[in-house]
Design a protein around this motif. Structure first.
Motif, short mmCIF file in Angstrom:
data_model
loop_
_atom_site.label_atom_id
_atom_site.label_comp_id
_atom_site.label_asym_id
_atom_site.label_seq_id
_atom_site.Cartn_x
_atom_site.Cartn_y
_atom_site.Cartn_z
N PRO A 161 14.60 -3.57 47.85
CA PRO A 161 13.71 -3.06 48.89
C PRO A 161 13.19 -4.12 49.86
CG PRO A 161 12.46 -3.37 46.89
CD PRO A 161 13.88 -3.79 46.58
N HIS A 162 13.93 -5.18 50.06
CA HIS A 162 13.60 -6.21 51.06
C HIS A 162 12.22 -6.81 50.82
CE1 HIS A 162 17.19 -4.86 53.07
NE2 HIS A 162 16.68 -3.67 53.33
N ALA A 163 11.97 -7.21 49.62
CA ALA A 163 10.68 -7.81 49.28
C ALA A 163 10.62 -9.25 49.78
CB ALA A 163 10.47 -7.77 47.77
N VAL A 164 9.39 -9.76 49.91
CA VAL A 164 9.20 -11.16 50.28
C VAL A 164 9.69 -12.06 49.15
CG1 VAL A 164 7.47 -12.94 50.77
CG2 VAL A 164 7.27 -10.67 51.81
N ASP A 165 10.41 -13.12 49.49
CA ASP A 165 10.85 -14.10 48.51
C ASP A 165 9.73 -15.11 48.31
OD1 ASP A 165 12.05 -15.99 46.96
OD2 ASP A 165 13.88 -16.15 48.15
#
Length: 460
Positions: free
Chosen positions: A431-435
Motif C-alpha cells: 500500500p505504498h507505505a513510508v519507508d
C-alpha cells in the motif's frame, strides 16, 4: 533472506523514485519567459496586448493585430540562487545493530544559471488571415545541490528541458474581433542523478534519463472593445506524456544482518512514466489611458490537481549479484524497481498588473507585478520541487532603433515565500507505505531569482 531482499528492493527502487520528480518539476516550474516584451509588465496583458510576434505563444488570436511581417527572437537568463537549511535524520535499525544518523547543514545557489531562448515569426497572408511560427521553452529546471548537503540521500542533480514548436493561424472575423489556434509539438528530455545513497540501505549511484514527444494546442480570442480597450482570452490544452528512458544503478550494498554477503548492483533497465501537464486558461485586458500610458492586467488559472500521484513502472527487473556468506547463496537475484510517490497538488491562480509609458517616439518603459501561486505547499514539498508562492517585480524598456528594428530588454526580481519541507521515501509496492528505515529530510527553503531578458524585433 527476508532482510536481504528488502534491502535490495529499496536499493533498486532509488532510480525510479527520483524519476517522478524531475518531470513534475518541469511542470511545477512552468517557464513564463517566452518574450522579453511581456516580461517587462510581469506578463500582464500578454493575451490582450499584441505588441510583437511573441503574442502567439500567449494568445494565438493576437497575430491578427500584428499588421506586418515580424521576427521576434531573443533569450532570457535565469540566474543562480536559492538557499536551504535543515537536517537529515535516520532512526536506528535492526534492533540497534545499525545506529541512527543526523546530518545538519545547508546548500546555496542550488538553482543553476539557465538560458531560456525563444523565437517567434508572424506573417499576414491578407487582411483576414495571419500565419505564425514559434519556438520556446514552457517548462524547465536546473538544480545542483552541494555534494555534502543534508539532503544528499534524496537528490543531487536535476536537469529537465521542454521545447515547444508551435504553428499558428489567426483569423480576423471582424475589424474588432479575431480568433486564433496554435498547434504544438512538444519535446521533453530529463536527466537526474543521485549519488552516495543511504549507508547500509542505498549505497549506490543512480541515473535516470528519459524523453518523449507529444502534441497539444491552444485557442484564443481578442476583442477590441473600443479604441482604448482590448480584452483577450486563451485556453491551453493539457499535454499527455509517456516518458520512456533508462534507469542505471551501480554500487555495493552492505547487508548489516550478514556482512559476509557481497551484494552489488550494476544494471540498466527501461522504465515508463505516464504524466499529464495541466490545462491553463487566462483572461487579459489592456487599456490605453492616453497616448503615453497603457495599463494591463491578467489572471491565469492552471489545473495542477491532475498531479495526484506518480507511478513509475519498470519494464524489466533489475539484477543484483550476490557472493559470499553461504554456499547455497544464488549468484544473482532480481527485483522490481517500480515506485510510487503521492503528489496532491492543487489548482492555482496567477494575477498580474502592469503599465507602459511612451517616454518618446523611440523609448517605451514598462513596469509590472505578479502574484504567482504554487501548487506546492509545506505538506507536499520535495527536494526536487522546492517551489512556493512567489512575487514578481519587473521592469523593461523598448528602444525603436530604426523604423524596422526595435530591441526589448527586461529584468525581473522573483521572491518566493519561505517553504518548509518534511520529506520521506515511499515504497514502490502497495500500500505504498513510508519507508521508515530510509530517514527524513526536514528544513526550510529561502529562494529568490534574478532574471534578465533581451529580444530583437525586426519588421520586414
Amino acid at each position: 533472506m527476508h532482510h536481504l531482499s528488502a534491502s535490495l528492493y529499496r536499493s533498486a527502487s532509488l532510480s525510479c523514485v527520483i524519476a517522478y520528480s524531475a518531470h513534475c518539476l518541469a511542470a511545477g516550474y512552468g517557464i513564463n519567459e517566452n518574450s522579453a516584451s511581456y516580461m517587462g509588465t510581469a506578463f500582464a496583458g500578454r493575451a490582450s496586448n499584441p505588441v510583437d510576434a511573441s503574442i502567439a505563444a500567449n494568445n494565438p488570436a493576437g497575430l491578427s493585430f500584428v499588421t506586418h511581417t515580424i521576427l521576434s527572437a531573443g533569450s532570457a537568463v535565469i540566474f543562480k540562487g536559492g538557499e536551504f537549511k535543515g537536517q537529515y535524520t535516520r532512526p536506528p535499525r535492526f534492533g540497534g545493530i545499525v545506529s541512527g544518523e543526523t546530518l545538519v547543514g545547508k546548500s546555496t545557489d542550488y538553482q543553476k544559471t539557465t538560458p531560456v531562448p525563444f523565437g517567434h515569426f508572424s506573417m499576414p497572408f491578407n487582411d483576414q488571415l495571419t500565419f505564425g511560427l514559434s519556438a520556446y521553452g514552457p517548462y524547465g529546471i536546473e538544480l545542483d545541490y552541494d555534494n555534502d548537503w543534508p539532503g544528499k540521500y534524496f537528490a543531487d542533480k536535476t536537469s529537465v528541458k521542454v521545447i515547444n514548436l508551435q504553428g499558428t493561424l489567426s483569423f480576423k472575423l471582424r475589424e474588432d474581433f479575431a480568433i486564433g489556434i496554435g498547434l504544438i509539438g512538444s519535446h521533453v528530455n530529463g536527466k537526474l542523478t543521485q549519488s552516495s545513497g543511504v549507508p547500509d540501505v542505498l549505497p549506490i549511484d543512480a541515473t535516470i534519463e528519459g524523453d518523449d514527444n507529444t502534441f497539444g494546442w491552444n485557442i484564443g480570442a481578442i476583442w477590441q472593445v473600443n479604441e482604448q480597450t482590448k480584452v483577450g482570452a486563451v485556453y491551453h490544452s493539457k499535454l499527455d506524456f509517456t516518458l520512456d528512458g533508462d534507469i542505471k544503478a551501480h554500487g555495493r550494498l552492505a547487508i548489516p544482518e550478514n556482512p559476509l554477503i557481497n551484494a552489488t548492483v550494476n544494471d540498466k533497465v527501461g522504465a515508463k512514466l505516464d504524466i499529464t501537464m495541466p490545462e491553463r486558461a487566462a483572461l487579459s485586458i489592456t487599456h490605453k489611458v492616453d497616448p503615453r500610458w497603457t495599463l494591463m492586467a491578467d489572471a491565469t488559472w492552471t489545473r495542477w490537481s491532475h498531479f495526484e500521484e506518480f507511478y513509475v513502472k519498470a519494464k524489466n527487473k533489475m539484477k543484483v549479484s550476490l557472493s559470499g556468506g553461504f554456499p547455497s547463496l544464488p549468484p544473482e537475484i532480481t527485483t522490481n524497481p517500480s515506485s510510487y510517490i503521492p503528489m496532491n497538488w492543487k489548482d492555482v491562480w496567477a494575477y498580474s498588473i502592469g503599465a507602459s509609458w511612451q517616454v518618446s517616439p523611440q523609448w517605451l518603459l514598462r513596469f509590472g507585478y505578479m502574484r504567482d501561486n504554487s501548487p506546492v505547499d509545506d505538506k507536499n514539498r520535495t527536494v526536487r520541487s522546492p517551489d512556493a508562492d512567489r512575487n514578481w517585480f519587473t521592469c523593461g524598456v523598448n528602444w525603436q532603433a530604426t523604423e524596422s528594428l526595435s530591441i526589448d530588454v527586461s529584468y525581473a526580481y522573483v521572491v518566493l515565500d519561505k517553504g518548509k519541507i518534511s520529506e520521506s521515501k515511499y515504497k514502490g509496492t502497495a500500500p505504498h507505505a513510508v519507508d521508515e528505515n530510509y530517514g527524513k529530510i526536514t528544513g526550510e527553503y529561502k529562494t529568490s531569482s534574478h532574471i534578465a531578458a533581451a529580444q530583437l524585433n525586426y519588421r520586414f
